[in-house]
Design an enzyme around this catalytic site. Structure first.
Site, PDB file in Angstrom:
ATOM      1  CD  GLU A 105      35.142  37.531  44.487  1.00 53.41           C
ATOM      2  OE1 GLU A 105      35.741  38.017  43.511  1.00 53.41           O
ATOM      3  OE2 GLU A 105      34.525  36.454  44.448  1.00 53.41           O
ATOM      4  CD  GLU A 125      31.926  39.862  40.805  1.00 52.17           C
ATOM      5  OE1 GLU A 125      30.889  40.212  41.416  1.00 52.17           O
ATOM      6  OE2 GLU A 125      33.063  40.038  41.260  1.00 52.17           O
TER       7      GLU A 125
END
Ligand SMILES: NC(=O)c1ccc[n+]([C@@H]2O[C@H](COP(=O)([O-])OP(=O)(O)OC[C@H]3O[C@@H](n4cnc5c(N)ncnc54)[C@H](O)[C@@H]3O)[C@@H](O)[C@H]2O)c1
Length: 699
Positions: A105, A125
């Site tokens: 990210e 995640e």
């Protein structure tokens, strides 16, 4: 300092340095922002490179900060990414080795990305029951396409950088470096080449559409529903990516945030995060430091080529470690080897194992009838009949021939490892290695620590367990160790439930609906009901006042041992494993109730689940307070990896804590008042009673 700042001519380099994987902890995040500020204030700097020291660009969030305020403290990851996006000078991510989660990210927030080949790129995640929470679901689809991004986000699996780099039209990497070694130089050169580029490109400004729109997302939702029944996160990943295609970037980001926060609070995510930490913690033994020296294991001996010996051997062969199997008779060796071959051949047939690999593995295997052939083994694992006398013969022999320092392990399920150690002059080298059947498949390994087991023996066994891809959990010496000692309580309850009015399939269905892979009766049929029968016979002598339902003994008296005899709690069609309810068994149970004067009642599924699960919890609490297990997470790992306890419930101890220990104790007191149950078994373990009274949890 967890992010270093250096200037190379006209390019500033910010190097994340937070071993082992450059997790984005608070200090690292601060370091990045400080570096950006310095670079912007320095007129000589024209561009900025962000990279990672050591073996990672960044593995994402710092797990040490998980669940703490630190992960939210400013600058949080959103703020760091925002600072990069607003930086007036071009920021280039130089990505190598590992670029995952928050690390990816962060890279997606940079103006440009240069990647080395061989880098694992992932948004994992979902494996913690979450979704990427710092823009990953909004930015990744904009650079690799909606479908590729959704696949990565929903699976959490890593993709190699060179694979992504080779996809036409991908915008994740602006440049692929020739090699990991040349990445630093190439990233500097690239940064110089874009020093004057304006406006600076931002991933958030790229379009994001799927040509089939709604239809595609409907399809994706159906796929996900089938794959991840008990977990809400994958479906939310679809929602988040869909938002990327339908909403303005800022709104999509807000949707992602909301979904992320909601998932954070789900029991499923809490269970997965617990599992993540429990797994790491299980490999650590409180009084055995991680720098304890380990013994070299180059060659393994296995005694007994039966059900367990063969499977145990395969684990080592798979890891490239030579194995010598010893038996008393050639026929037994031949039978054992044939089974190993059959198992490998089945894998080859299914395309799971290459023929040459199979041959390599078999070449590592030798057999013998002579103990002298074990004298150069570094680890010898005994898997002979479960009789102390037989173990005595074997360990006395081993004591004579094994080289000094060789580790002598027993795969016993029930016998006292200290007694076995006492058959030798070297009890410090003796340890239990309790594999589960089938030993080449099941992940769990209970490492049984004897009174005299040396610390370096434990450290070595834990390390070798990792090498053969087992989840090792340390147990002290007691009857049944952690797993089987607890399951006995669970089986006891399953029997009482039959007495009181349940059918085997009602019990199995209720607990399978809760999420267990298999209910107690299907499990009994698979493992063999005669095993429990033998244990109960022994118990009848050792603990004559122990209370059991008679149904299991009646079943065995009929020769219904399970799948191996074609009938057990259920009937089985020849060659099939489908459990068919048996009229003979139902009649047998009904007759038993009549004989015992029990009027059957309707038992709810809720009661079935509570009695089965809480019986595990109470025994687990006793195991914990006796120090047989050193942490509740270890008990959970045993149940999650060896007994089919539902992953999304996080193991019996975690689940009990989620329910609230106060509530668990209340239910136990209710069950204790049932005259057909065993009131003593429901006496809460003092530890459980204390935690419940204090409003605390196990972990
Ligand atoms: N089967 C399971 O599910 C399971 C699970 C965990 C642990 N265990 C334990 O593993 C051990 C072996 O169980 P198993 O199911 O493989 O039994 P098994 O009967 O399938 O195999 C035992 C093998 O040991 C050999 N043997 C017997 N005495 C010997 C001796 N003196 N020297 C050399 N070989 C000898 C036998 O010939 C036989 O091949 C037992 O201690 C058992 O409690 C079994």
């Amino acid at each position: 300092m967890t992010a270093e700042y250096q200037v190379h001519g006209d390019v500033a380099v910010i190097t994340l340095n937070n071993p082992p994987v450059n997790g984005l902890g608070l200090a690292t995040r601060r370091g990045i922002v400080e570096g950006l500020d310095r670079a912007q204030a320095d007129a000589a700097v024209k561009a900025i490179v962000i990279t990672g020291a050591g073996g990672a660009f960044s593995g994402g969030a710092d797990i040490k900060e998980f669940g703490t305020d630190k992960s939210l403290q400013e600058p949080n990851l959103h703020s760091v990414i925002s600072a990069i996006e607003h930086c007036e000078k071009p920021v280039v991510a130089a990505i190598h080795t590992v670029c995952m989660g928050g690390g990816l990210e962060l890279a997606l927030g940079c103006h440009y990305r240069v990647a080395a080949p061989g880098c694992s790129v992932a948004l994992p995640e979902v494996k913690l029951g979450l979704l990427p929470g710092a823009g990953g679901t909004q930015r990744l689809p904009r650079v690799v396409g909606v479908e590729a991004a959704l696949n990565m986000i929903v699976s959490g699996e890593a993709v190699k950088s060179e694979f992504i780099g080779a996809v036409a039209g991908q915008k994740l990497f602006d440049k692929m470096a020739a090699s990991p070694e040349s990445l630093a130089e190439e990233a500097l050169a690239f940064a110089r080449s874009v020093a004057d580029a304006r406006p600076l490109p931002l991933v958030r400004n790229l379009p994001c559409k799927h040509p089939e729109g709604d239809a595609y997302f409907q399809f994706a939702r159906n796929m996900v529903k089938g794959m991840a029944r008990n977990f809400p996160a994958p479906a939310k990943c679809v929602d988040a990516v869909e938002a990327a295609t339908k909403k303005k970037f800022a709104e999509g980001l807000a949707t992602e945030r909301e979904l992320f926060i909601n998932l954070m609070w789900t029991p499923e995510s809490r269970a997965l995060r617990h599992l993540f930490f429990a797994e790491r913690a299980a490999s650590k033994i409180p009084d055995v430091p991680s720098d304890t020296p380990k013994r070299d294991i180059k060659k393994v001996g296995v005694i007994g080529a039966g059900t367990m010996g063969g499977g145990i051997s395969m684990n080592f062969l798979n890891a490239g470690i030579p194995v010598t199997i010893l038996e008393t008779k050639q026929e037994a060796l031949d039978r054992g080897i044939a089974t190993i071959q059959k198992n490998y051949e089945a894998q080859v047939k299914k395309g799971k194992l290459k023929e040459d690999k199979y041959q390599q593995r078999m070449a590592l295997l030798s057999t013998t009838l002579n103990y002298d052939d074990l004298k150069d083994c570094d680890l010898i694992i005994e898997a002979v009949f479960e009789e102390l006398g037989v173990k005595e013969t074997v360990f006395k022999q081993l004591d004579k021939v094994a080289k000094p320092g060789a580790i002598l392990a027993s795969n016993t399920s029930t016998l006292d490892v200290d007694k076995i150690a006492a058959f030798t002059q070297r009890p410090q080298d003796v340890v239990g290695m309790h594999f589960f059947s089938p030993a080449n498949v099941m992940r769990l390994l209970e490492v049984v620590r004897g009174k005299h087991t040396a610390k370096d023996v434990l450290a070595t066994v834990m390390a070798i367990a990792k090498k053969i891809k087992k989840t090792a959990v340390v147990s002290g010496v007691c009857d049944g160790f952690i797993g089987n000692r607890m399951i006995e309580r669970y089986s006891q309850q399953a029997g009482f439930l039959l007495d009181e009015g349940c059918t085997p399939s009602q019990v199995d269905k209720a607990i399978e609906k809760f999420g267990f892979a298999m209910g107690p009766f299907r499990m009994g049929d698979l493992a063999g009901n005669d095993i429990g029968w033998a244990i109960r016979k022994r118990r009848a002598v050792e603990q004559p006042d122990m209370k059991y339902s008679k149904t299991a003994d009646l079943l065995c008296e009929k020769g219904r041992f399970g799948q191996k005899t074609g009938k057990g709690w259920y009937d089985y069609a020849p060659g099939k494993r489908d459990a068919i309810p048996s009229q003979e068994v139902l009649d047998m149970i009904e007759q038993h109730r009549k004989d015992a004067g029990i009027a059957p009642r309707k038992v709810s599924d809720e009661e079935i689940v509570q009695r089965l699960v809480y019986s595990l919890v109470n025994e687990g609490a006793k195991i914990l307070e006796e120090g047989i297990a050193s942490k509740s997470g270890d008990i959970d790992m045993v149940y999650l990896t060896g007994y089919g306890f539902p992953i999304h419930r996080g193991g019996p101890m975690h689940y009990a804590s989620e329910v609230g220990l106060f509530n668990v104790v209340q239910a136990m007191q209710r069950f204790a008042r049932n005259p057909l149950d065993d009131a003593r078994a429901w006496q809460p373990a003092p530890l459980l009673a204390q935690l419940a009274a204090e409003g605390k949890a196990f972990a």
